[in-house]
Scaffold this active site. Structure first.
Site, PDB file in Angstrom:
ATOM      1  N   PRO A  82       0.789  -1.221   0.000  1.00 57.55           N
ATOM      2  CA  PRO A  82       0.000   0.000   0.000  1.00 57.55           C
ATOM      3  C   PRO A  82       0.826   1.277   0.000  1.00 57.55           C
ATOM      4  CG  PRO A  82      -0.196  -1.152   2.104  1.00 57.55           C
ATOM      5  CD  PRO A  82       0.542  -2.051   1.175  1.00 57.55           C
ATOM      6  N   ASN A  83       0.321   2.219  -0.768  1.00 56.91           N
ATOM      7  CA  ASN A  83       0.835   3.585  -0.889  1.00 56.91           C
ATOM      8  C   ASN A  83       2.125   3.705  -1.693  1.00 56.91           C
ATOM      9  OD1 ASN A  83      -1.299   4.777   0.650  1.00 56.91           O
ATOM     10  ND2 ASN A  83      -0.324   3.909   2.463  1.00 56.91           N
ATOM     11  N   ARG A  94       4.579  11.218  -2.397  1.00 55.48           N
ATOM     12  CA  ARG A  94       4.244  11.032  -0.982  1.00 55.48           C
ATOM     13  C   ARG A  94       5.496  11.197  -0.126  1.00 55.48           C
ATOM     14  NH1 ARG A  94       3.711   5.573   2.236  1.00 55.48           N
ATOM     15  NH2 ARG A  94       2.932   6.373   4.199  1.00 55.48           N
ATOM     16  N   TYR A 151      10.601   9.151   1.607  1.00 59.13           N
ATOM     17  CA  TYR A 151      10.605   8.067   0.627  1.00 59.13           C
ATOM     18  C   TYR A 151      11.356   8.394  -0.662  1.00 59.13           C
ATOM     19  CZ  TYR A 151       7.071   6.323   3.820  1.00 59.13           C
ATOM     20  OH  TYR A 151       6.416   5.898   4.941  1.00 59.13           O
ATOM     21  N   ASN A 166       8.165  -5.289  -0.438  1.00 56.19           N
ATOM     22  CA  ASN A 166       7.948  -4.133   0.418  1.00 56.19           C
ATOM     23  C   ASN A 166       6.455  -4.133   0.710  1.00 56.19           C
ATOM     24  OD1 ASN A 166       7.535  -1.695   1.669  1.00 56.19           O
ATOM     25  ND2 ASN A 166       8.887  -0.543   0.314  1.00 56.19           N
ATOM     26  N   ALA A 207       2.734  -0.734   5.029  1.00 55.44           N
ATOM     27  CA  ALA A 207       2.155  -0.802   6.375  1.00 55.44           C
ATOM     28  C   ALA A 207       1.729  -2.219   6.760  1.00 55.44           C
ATOM     29  CB  ALA A 207       0.968   0.153   6.483  1.00 55.44           C
ATOM     30  N   GLU A 250      12.787  -8.896   2.474  1.00 56.36           N
ATOM     31  CA  GLU A 250      11.956  -7.757   2.855  1.00 56.36           C
ATOM     32  C   GLU A 250      12.764  -6.484   2.622  1.00 56.36           C
ATOM     33  OE1 GLU A 250       9.883  -5.897   6.884  1.00 56.36           O
ATOM     34  OE2 GLU A 250      10.962  -7.799   7.006  1.00 56.36           O
ATOM     35  N   HIS A 304      12.532  -1.995   2.669  1.00 55.12           N
ATOM     36  CA  HIS A 304      11.821  -0.755   3.004  1.00 55.12           C
ATOM     37  C   HIS A 304      12.685   0.417   2.596  1.00 55.12           C
ATOM     38  CE1 HIS A 304       8.731  -2.836   5.252  1.00 55.12           C
ATOM     39  NE2 HIS A 304       9.704  -3.575   5.763  1.00 55.12           N
ATOM     40  N   ARG A 313      12.016   4.799  13.095  1.00 53.72           N
ATOM     41  CA  ARG A 313      10.769   5.557  12.999  1.00 53.72           C
ATOM     42  C   ARG A 313       9.880   5.264  14.204  1.00 53.72           C
ATOM     43  NH1 ARG A 313       8.298   5.280   7.202  1.00 53.72           N
ATOM     44  NH2 ARG A 313       7.088   6.953   8.137  1.00 53.72           N
TER      45      ARG A 313
END
Length: 150
Positions: free
Chosen positions: A10-11, A18, A23, A74, A77, A98, A100, A107
């Protein structure tokens, strides 16, 4: 030629617009093209998919069996919430890295938990889009060392 699946959650379709301070400015299309070109140099094909829907990501992981020798994921969320994605990775038994863009461990506290990490062979975070290329390199190295690909 062996194939890798680059799967974005998502996103990530909003890359480049964004929160570029977190990012980066590179778009999803630019990122996918970089992954395709990088993998090609290593002798691998790449299929890319992005979805904002958990079920679509699950279906893609399930469909990867027999089509792809590795997955770069990735989960966005869903990393922090989806036992279903973790179970899918375990179920298909395809080596998964994985990735990111940001360092999830630097964070918010809720981002420190990763269900994906439990099933993945490794995690790369905090290197922006370069992390995807690092993930491809790591996955290809792992696959060739284990003789999963020749």
């Amino acid at each position: 030629m062996h194939s890798l699946l680059i799967l974005n959650g998502p996103n990530l379709n909003l890359l480049g617009t964004r929160q570029p301070e977190v990012y980066g400015a590179e778009t999803l299309d630019m990122l996918e093209n970089s992954c395709i070109e990088h993998a090609k140099k290593l002798g691998f094909q790449v299929q890319c998919l992005q979805s904002n829907h958990e079920g679509v990501l699950l279906d893609a992981i399930h469909a990867a069996r027999g089509q792809h020798v590795g997955i770069v994921l990735n989960a966005g969320a869903y990393t922090h919430t989806s036992v279903a994605l973790m179970d899918a990775i375990y179920s298909v038994e395809i080596p998964t890295v994985e990735v990111h863009l940001s360092n999830i461990h630097a964070r918010e506290v809720f981002r420190h938990q990763s269900y994906i990490a439990r099933a993945a062979i490794g995690q790369i975070c905090g290197f922006g889009t370069q992390g995807y290329l690092m993930a491809i390199d790591a996955l290809v190295q792992k696959l060739t060392q284990s003789s999963d690909v020749s």
